[in-house]
Every structure is written in C-alpha cells, then in structure tokens.
Design a protein around this motif. Structure first.
Motif, PDB file in Angstrom:
ATOM      1  N   TYR A 139      47.682  70.941  30.743  1.00  0.00           N
ATOM      2  CA  TYR A 139      47.676  69.748  29.771  1.00  0.00           C
ATOM      3  C   TYR A 139      48.616  70.482  28.413  1.00  0.00           C
ATOM      4  O   TYR A 139      49.516  69.463  28.124  1.00  0.00           O
ATOM      5  N   TYR A 140      48.590  71.409  27.820  1.00  0.00           N
ATOM      6  CA  TYR A 140      49.420  72.203  26.966  1.00  0.00           C
ATOM      7  C   TYR A 140      50.980  72.044  27.352  1.00  0.00           C
ATOM      8  O   TYR A 140      51.654  71.310  26.525  1.00  0.00           O
ATOM      9  N   VAL A 141      51.118  72.361  28.426  1.00  0.00           N
ATOM     10  CA  VAL A 141      52.565  72.456  29.025  1.00  0.00           C
ATOM     11  C   VAL A 141      53.023  71.164  29.080  1.00  0.00           C
ATOM     12  O   VAL A 141      54.206  70.821  28.763  1.00  0.00           O
TER      13      VAL A 141
ATOM     14  N   ALA B 188      50.649  67.089  22.457  1.00  0.00           N
ATOM     15  CA  ALA B 188      51.656  66.284  21.322  1.00  0.00           C
ATOM     16  C   ALA B 188      52.194  67.317  20.425  1.00  0.00           C
ATOM     17  O   ALA B 188      52.906  67.139  19.627  1.00  0.00           O
ATOM     18  N   ASP B 189      51.643  68.822  20.473  1.00  0.00           N
ATOM     19  CA  ASP B 189      52.057  69.532  19.422  1.00  0.00           C
ATOM     20  C   ASP B 189      52.440  70.919  20.298  1.00  0.00           C
ATOM     21  O   ASP B 189      51.574  71.391  20.812  1.00  0.00           O
ATOM     22  N   PRO B 190      53.518  71.590  20.118  1.00  0.00           N
ATOM     23  CA  PRO B 190      53.855  72.803  20.849  1.00  0.00           C
ATOM     24  C   PRO B 190      53.402  73.881  20.318  1.00  0.00           C
ATOM     25  O   PRO B 190      53.078  74.969  20.998  1.00  0.00           O
ATOM     26  N   ASN B 191      52.520  73.838  19.248  1.00  0.00           N
ATOM     27  CA  ASN B 191      51.773  74.852  18.383  1.00  0.00           C
ATOM     28  C   ASN B 191      50.254  74.738  18.432  1.00  0.00           C
ATOM     29  O   ASN B 191      49.774  75.125  17.757  1.00  0.00           O
ATOM     30  N   ASP B 192      49.872  73.858  19.430  1.00  0.00           N
ATOM     31  CA  ASP B 192      48.631  73.766  19.887  1.00  0.00           C
ATOM     32  C   ASP B 192      47.664  75.224  19.845  1.00  0.00           C
ATOM     33  O   ASP B 192      48.346  76.093  20.919  1.00  0.00           O
ATOM     34  N   ARG B 193      46.660  75.507  19.152  1.00  0.00           N
ATOM     35  CA  ARG B 193      46.243  76.567  18.948  1.00  0.00           C
ATOM     36  C   ARG B 193      45.715  77.256  20.176  1.00  0.00           C
ATOM     37  O   ARG B 193      45.965  78.234  20.602  1.00  0.00           O
ATOM     38  N   PHE B 194      44.748  76.457  20.925  1.00  0.00           N
ATOM     39  CA  PHE B 194      44.443  76.688  22.007  1.00  0.00           C
ATOM     40  C   PHE B 194      45.461  77.225  23.350  1.00  0.00           C
ATOM     41  O   PHE B 194      45.385  78.069  24.047  1.00  0.00           O
TER      42      PHE B 194
ATOM     43  N   ARG C 212      54.458  81.911  31.757  1.00  0.00           N
ATOM     44  CA  ARG C 212      54.690  81.976  30.251  1.00  0.00           C
ATOM     45  C   ARG C 212      56.157  81.490  30.109  1.00  0.00           C
ATOM     46  O   ARG C 212      56.742  80.570  29.438  1.00  0.00           O
ATOM     47  N   LYS C 213      56.923  82.029  30.998  1.00  0.00           N
ATOM     48  CA  LYS C 213      58.506  81.566  30.950  1.00  0.00           C
ATOM     49  C   LYS C 213      58.677  79.882  31.190  1.00  0.00           C
ATOM     50  O   LYS C 213      59.229  79.218  30.504  1.00  0.00           O
ATOM     51  N   PHE C 214      57.917  79.744  32.299  1.00  0.00           N
ATOM     52  CA  PHE C 214      57.942  78.379  32.689  1.00  0.00           C
ATOM     53  C   PHE C 214      57.306  77.219  31.787  1.00  0.00           C
ATOM     54  O   PHE C 214      57.891  76.203  31.383  1.00  0.00           O
ATOM     55  N   ALA C 215      56.181  77.700  31.133  1.00  0.00           N
ATOM     56  CA  ALA C 215      55.657  77.062  30.013  1.00  0.00           C
ATOM     57  C   ALA C 215      56.498  76.867  28.835  1.00  0.00           C
ATOM     58  O   ALA C 215      56.669  75.746  28.146  1.00  0.00           O
ATOM     59  N   CYS C 216      57.167  78.105  28.394  1.00  0.00           N
ATOM     60  CA  CYS C 216      57.823  78.055  27.220  1.00  0.00           C
ATOM     61  C   CYS C 216      59.186  76.916  27.556  1.00  0.00           C
ATOM     62  O   CYS C 216      59.778  76.239  26.721  1.00  0.00           O
ATOM     63  N   ASP C 217      59.804  76.990  28.803  1.00  0.00           N
ATOM     64  CA  ASP C 217      61.097  76.475  29.163  1.00  0.00           C
ATOM     65  C   ASP C 217      60.686  74.647  29.078  1.00  0.00           C
ATOM     66  O   ASP C 217      61.359  74.130  28.900  1.00  0.00           O
ATOM     67  N   LYS C 218      59.446  74.344  29.722  1.00  0.00           N
ATOM     68  CA  LYS C 218      58.976  73.034  29.660  1.00  0.00           C
ATOM     69  C   LYS C 218      58.733  72.459  28.215  1.00  0.00           C
ATOM     70  O   LYS C 218      59.188  71.451  28.010  1.00  0.00           O
ATOM     71  N   LEU C 219      58.408  73.414  27.678  1.00  0.00           N
ATOM     72  CA  LEU C 219      58.036  73.037  26.104  1.00  0.00           C
ATOM     73  C   LEU C 219      59.247  72.749  25.453  1.00  0.00           C
ATOM     74  O   LEU C 219      59.397  71.779  24.323  1.00  0.00           O
ATOM     75  N   LYS C 220      60.114  73.512  25.506  1.00  0.00           N
ATOM     76  CA  LYS C 220      61.570  73.403  25.014  1.00  0.00           C
ATOM     77  C   LYS C 220      62.285  71.968  25.344  1.00  0.00           C
ATOM     78  O   LYS C 220      62.663  71.252  24.771  1.00  0.00           O
ATOM     79  N   GLU C 221      61.974  71.801  26.954  1.00  0.00           N
ATOM     80  CA  GLU C 221      62.314  70.631  27.256  1.00  0.00           C
ATOM     81  C   GLU C 221      61.888  69.324  26.733  1.00  0.00           C
ATOM     82  O   GLU C 221      62.602  68.292  26.427  1.00  0.00           O
TER      83      GLU C 221
ATOM     84  N   PHE D 159      60.103  69.116  23.497  1.00  0.00           N
ATOM     85  CA  PHE D 159      60.222  69.152  22.223  1.00  0.00           C
ATOM     86  C   PHE D 159      61.539  69.321  21.750  1.00  0.00           C
ATOM     87  O   PHE D 159      61.743  68.898  20.577  1.00  0.00           O
ATOM     88  N   GLY D 160      62.532  69.794  22.265  1.00  0.00           N
ATOM     89  CA  GLY D 160      63.920  69.998  21.556  1.00  0.00           C
ATOM     90  C   GLY D 160      64.029  71.117  20.533  1.00  0.00           C
ATOM     91  O   GLY D 160      63.257  72.112  20.715  1.00  0.00           O
ATOM     92  N   ALA D 161      64.533  70.462  19.699  1.00  0.00           N
ATOM     93  CA  ALA D 161      64.757  71.540  18.590  1.00  0.00           C
ATOM     94  C   ALA D 161      63.690  71.616  17.451  1.00  0.00           C
ATOM     95  O   ALA D 161      63.811  71.245  16.172  1.00  0.00           O
ATOM     96  N   VAL D 162      62.609  72.300  17.694  1.00  0.00           N
ATOM     97  CA  VAL D 162      61.483  72.486  16.875  1.00  0.00           C
ATOM     98  C   VAL D 162      61.339  73.957  16.927  1.00  0.00           C
ATOM     99  O   VAL D 162      62.143  74.708  17.626  1.00  0.00           O
ATOM    100  N   THR D 163      60.605  74.462  15.865  1.00  0.00           N
ATOM    101  CA  THR D 163      60.497  75.656  15.855  1.00  0.00           C
ATOM    102  C   THR D 163      59.641  76.153  17.166  1.00  0.00           C
ATOM    103  O   THR D 163      58.594  75.710  17.714  1.00  0.00           O
ATOM    104  N   ALA D 164      60.297  77.742  17.650  1.00  0.00           N
ATOM    105  CA  ALA D 164      59.521  78.030  18.693  1.00  0.00           C
ATOM    106  C   ALA D 164      57.940  78.352  18.528  1.00  0.00           C
ATOM    107  O   ALA D 164      57.680  78.811  17.713  1.00  0.00           O
ATOM    108  N   PRO D 165      57.263  77.703  19.452  1.00  0.00           N
ATOM    109  CA  PRO D 165      55.660  78.185  19.508  1.00  0.00           C
ATOM    110  C   PRO D 165      55.626  79.858  19.541  1.00  0.00           C
ATOM    111  O   PRO D 165      56.415  80.304  20.257  1.00  0.00           O
ATOM    112  N   GLU D 166      54.482  80.368  19.013  1.00  0.00           N
ATOM    113  CA  GLU D 166      54.336  81.749  19.101  1.00  0.00           C
ATOM    114  C   GLU D 166      54.452  82.399  20.655  1.00  0.00           C
ATOM    115  O   GLU D 166      53.629  81.643  21.471  1.00  0.00           O
TER     116      GLU D 166
END
Length: 91
Positions: free
Chosen positions: A21-23, A27-33, A46-55, A57-64
């Motif tokens: 659901y997060y990936v 609605a928020d790439p910085n979802d706590r859980f 992790r790499k897949f999730a980060c790539d998908k989140l970048k795709e 959300f675009g130009a937002v601050t990277a999630p932790e």
C-alpha cells in the motif's frame, strides 16, 4: 503450534500488505509506518520501493532511507524562505 504459525503468517501478510500500500497507493511518501517497514525490507525491495515512490511523487524530499539510491540523486530540496537582512530593508 498451529495457532502460532497462523499468527506469523498473518503478521507477514499484514506487514507486506501495508508495505505494498505504501509503495503503490499512499498519499505521502513519508508515511511513518511505510518508511519503517521499508527500512527492514531486503535491499532489492527497498530499491524497488524507492524507485516507485520517486516515480509517483517526483521532485519531493526523499523519504528516509531513499536518499542513497540513484533515483533520488539530485532531487531538489526546497530552499528556506529568504529573510530580509538589515542592509536591504528601509527604515
């Protein structure tokens, strides 16, 4: 013993489901859980999730945990608001 196995399987399904659901839909790439679950996933996940989140959300601050991946390199970070200094203000 059978109850314990069911509990473990249920926990894996719930945690994996929330990660999916997060990936794919959060609605928020910085979802706590979502960020916490992503930290414990295997490297490829992790790499897949980060790539998908970048795709998504675009130009937002990277999630932790995602800033180290190439897909987030060079992402613009919002500059702090400019404060007028004493030299540019008129009395």
């Amino acid at each position: 013993m059978r109850g314990l196995v069911r509990l473990i399987v249920l926990a894996i399904v719930v945690i994996g489901g929330y990660w999916a659901y997060y990936v794919f839909a959060a609605a928020d790439p910085n979802d706590r859980f979502g960020v916490e679950i992503n930290k414990y996933m295997p490297e490829q996940a992790r790499k897949f999730a980060c790539d998908k989140l970048k795709e998504r959300f675009g130009a937002v601050t990277a999630p932790e945990g995602c800033a180290a991946y190439p897909s987030w390199a060079g992402t613009p970070v919002a500059a702090p608001p400019a404060t007028p200094d004493a030299a540019t203000t008129s009395p």
